[in-house]
Design a protein around this motif. Structure first.
Motif, mmCIF file in Angstrom:
data_model
loop_
_atom_site.group_PDB
_atom_site.id
_atom_site.type_symbol
_atom_site.label_atom_id
_atom_site.label_comp_id
_atom_site.label_asym_id
_atom_site.label_seq_id
_atom_site.Cartn_x
_atom_site.Cartn_y
_atom_site.Cartn_z
ATOM 1 N N ASP A 57 0.847 -1.187 0.000
ATOM 2 C CA ASP A 57 0.000 0.000 0.000
ATOM 3 C C ASP A 57 0.887 1.244 0.000
ATOM 4 O OD1 ASP A 57 -1.957 1.887 0.250
ATOM 5 O OD2 ASP A 57 -2.544 1.322 2.285
ATOM 6 N N ARG A 58 0.950 1.920 -1.127
ATOM 7 C CA ARG A 58 1.844 3.068 -1.269
ATOM 8 C C ARG A 58 1.435 4.225 -0.355
ATOM 9 N NH1 ARG A 58 4.286 5.526 -6.757
ATOM 10 N NH2 ARG A 58 5.511 7.144 -5.777
ATOM 11 N N ASN A 59 0.160 4.484 -0.253
ATOM 12 C CA ASN A 59 -0.301 5.583 0.605
ATOM 13 C C ASN A 59 0.060 5.335 2.069
ATOM 14 O OD1 ASN A 59 -1.364 7.034 -1.531
ATOM 15 N ND2 ASN A 59 -3.339 5.991 -1.390
ATOM 16 N N SER A 60 -0.109 4.097 2.519
ATOM 17 C CA SER A 60 0.254 3.749 3.882
ATOM 18 C C SER A 60 1.758 3.912 4.096
ATOM 19 C CB SER A 60 -0.171 2.306 4.172
ATOM 20 O OG SER A 60 0.294 1.892 5.419
ATOM 21 N N TRP A 61 2.554 3.542 3.103
ATOM 22 C CA TRP A 61 4.009 3.685 3.168
ATOM 23 C C TRP A 61 4.410 5.160 3.306
ATOM 24 C CZ3 TRP A 61 8.504 1.086 3.514
ATOM 25 C CH2 TRP A 61 9.652 1.698 3.040
ATOM 26 N N GLU A 62 3.820 5.999 2.471
ATOM 27 C CA GLU A 62 4.147 7.424 2.511
ATOM 28 C C GLU A 62 3.728 8.054 3.833
ATOM 29 O OE1 GLU A 62 2.396 8.976 -1.038
ATOM 30 O OE2 GLU A 62 4.019 8.201 -2.295
ATOM 31 N N GLN A 63 2.590 7.635 4.363
ATOM 32 C CA GLN A 63 2.130 8.165 5.652
ATOM 33 C C GLN A 63 3.084 7.766 6.773
ATOM 34 O OE1 GLN A 63 -0.273 10.354 6.078
ATOM 35 N NE2 GLN A 63 0.278 10.457 8.232
ATOM 36 N N GLN A 64 3.573 6.529 6.750
ATOM 37 C CA GLN A 64 4.537 6.090 7.761
ATOM 38 C C GLN A 64 5.833 6.887 7.672
ATOM 39 O OE1 GLN A 64 4.514 3.957 10.341
ATOM 40 N NE2 GLN A 64 2.329 3.658 10.036
ATOM 41 N N LEU A 65 6.284 7.199 6.456
ATOM 42 C CA LEU A 65 7.499 8.002 6.296
ATOM 43 C C LEU A 65 7.306 9.412 6.841
ATOM 44 C CD1 LEU A 65 8.798 7.008 2.757
ATOM 45 C CD2 LEU A 65 9.703 6.336 4.968
ATOM 46 N N LYS A 66 6.149 10.011 6.575
ATOM 47 C CA LYS A 66 5.873 11.351 7.085
ATOM 48 C C LYS A 66 5.809 11.356 8.602
ATOM 49 C CE LYS A 66 3.339 12.878 3.030
ATOM 50 N NZ LYS A 66 2.023 13.184 2.473
ATOM 51 N N THR A 67 5.173 10.357 9.168
ATOM 52 C CA THR A 67 5.050 10.262 10.624
ATOM 53 C C THR A 67 6.418 10.084 11.263
ATOM 54 O OG1 THR A 67 2.859 9.301 10.401
ATOM 55 C CG2 THR A 67 3.962 8.985 12.505
ATOM 56 N N ARG A 68 7.235 9.213 10.698
ATOM 57 C CA ARG A 68 8.560 8.975 11.252
ATOM 58 C C ARG A 68 9.428 10.229 11.157
ATOM 59 N NH1 ARG A 68 12.448 4.620 8.592
ATOM 60 N NH2 ARG A 68 12.515 6.271 7.049
ATOM 61 N N ALA A 69 9.330 10.926 10.045
ATOM 62 C CA ALA A 69 10.129 12.141 9.875
ATOM 63 C C ALA A 69 9.695 13.229 10.857
ATOM 64 C CB ALA A 69 10.022 12.644 8.441
ATOM 65 N N GLN A 70 8.398 13.314 11.129
ATOM 66 C CA GLN A 70 7.892 14.365 12.003
ATOM 67 C C GLN A 70 8.154 14.074 13.476
ATOM 68 O OE1 GLN A 70 6.776 17.342 11.156
ATOM 69 N NE2 GLN A 70 6.648 17.851 13.313
ATOM 70 N N TYR A 71 7.897 12.840 13.901
ATOM 71 C CA TYR A 71 7.947 12.552 15.337
ATOM 72 C C TYR A 71 9.184 11.776 15.768
ATOM 73 C CZ TYR A 71 3.162 14.068 15.012
ATOM 74 O OH TYR A 71 2.052 14.798 14.764
ATOM 75 N N GLY A 72 9.750 10.981 14.896
ATOM 76 C CA GLY A 72 10.873 10.153 15.304
ATOM 77 C C GLY A 72 12.223 10.740 14.990
ATOM 78 N N GLN A 73 12.333 11.547 13.945
ATOM 79 C CA GLN A 73 13.632 12.049 13.537
ATOM 80 C C GLN A 73 13.739 13.571 13.608
ATOM 81 O OE1 GLN A 73 14.149 10.362 9.643
ATOM 82 N NE2 GLN A 73 14.780 8.402 10.457
ATOM 83 N N ASN A 74 12.724 14.218 14.068
ATOM 84 C CA ASN A 74 12.743 15.672 14.174
ATOM 85 C C ASN A 74 13.126 16.043 15.601
ATOM 86 O OD1 ASN A 74 12.318 18.406 14.177
ATOM 87 N ND2 ASN A 74 10.337 18.314 13.147
ATOM 88 N N ASP A 75 14.344 16.547 15.798
ATOM 89 C CA ASP A 75 14.825 16.853 17.140
ATOM 90 C C ASP A 75 14.048 17.986 17.800
ATOM 91 O OD1 ASP A 75 16.721 14.870 17.107
ATOM 92 O OD2 ASP A 75 18.320 16.178 16.383
#
Length: 82
Positions: A57-75
Motif C-alpha cells: 500500500d503506497r499511501n500507507s508507506w508514505e504516511q509512515q514516512l511522514k510520521t517517522r520524519a515528524q515525530y521520530g527524527q525531528n529533534d
C-alpha cells in the motif's frame, strides 16, 4: 655463466610482470540486471515492518514516512520545552 643467469632472471621477471596482462573479462552468469522492487512492496518478513503499515500500500508507506520524519527524527519535536 653470470650473463646467462642474469638473462634468465630478467626473462623470469618479464614473465611475472606480464602475467597480470592476461586478465580475462568477467561476465555475470545471470540473465541481466536485477531490478529492485518498489520500497512499499514489503520486506518479505513482517517482523521488521512498522505497525500500521500494510505491505504493497503506497499511501500507507508514505504516511509512515511522514510520521517517522515528524515525530521520530525531528529533534525539535523530541526536545522538551525548557
Amino acid at each position: 655463466m653470470i650473463k646467462r643467469t642474469l638473462t634468465l632472471a630478467a626473462l623470469a621477471a618479464a614473465v611475472v610482470a606480464l602475467s597480470a596482462c592476461g586478465d580475462q573479462p568477467q561476465e555475470s552468469s545471470g540473465s541481466g540486471v536485477k531490478q529492485d522492487g518498489a520500497p512499499y512492496t514489503g520486506v518479505g518478513s513482517s517482523q521488521y515492518a512498522q505497525g500500521g503499515w500494510k505491505a504493497g500500500d503506497r499511501n500507507s508507506w508514505e504516511q509512515q514516512l511522514k510520521t517517522r520524519a515528524q515525530y521520530g527524527q525531528n529533534d525539535y519535536t523530541r526536545m522538551s520545552n525548557q
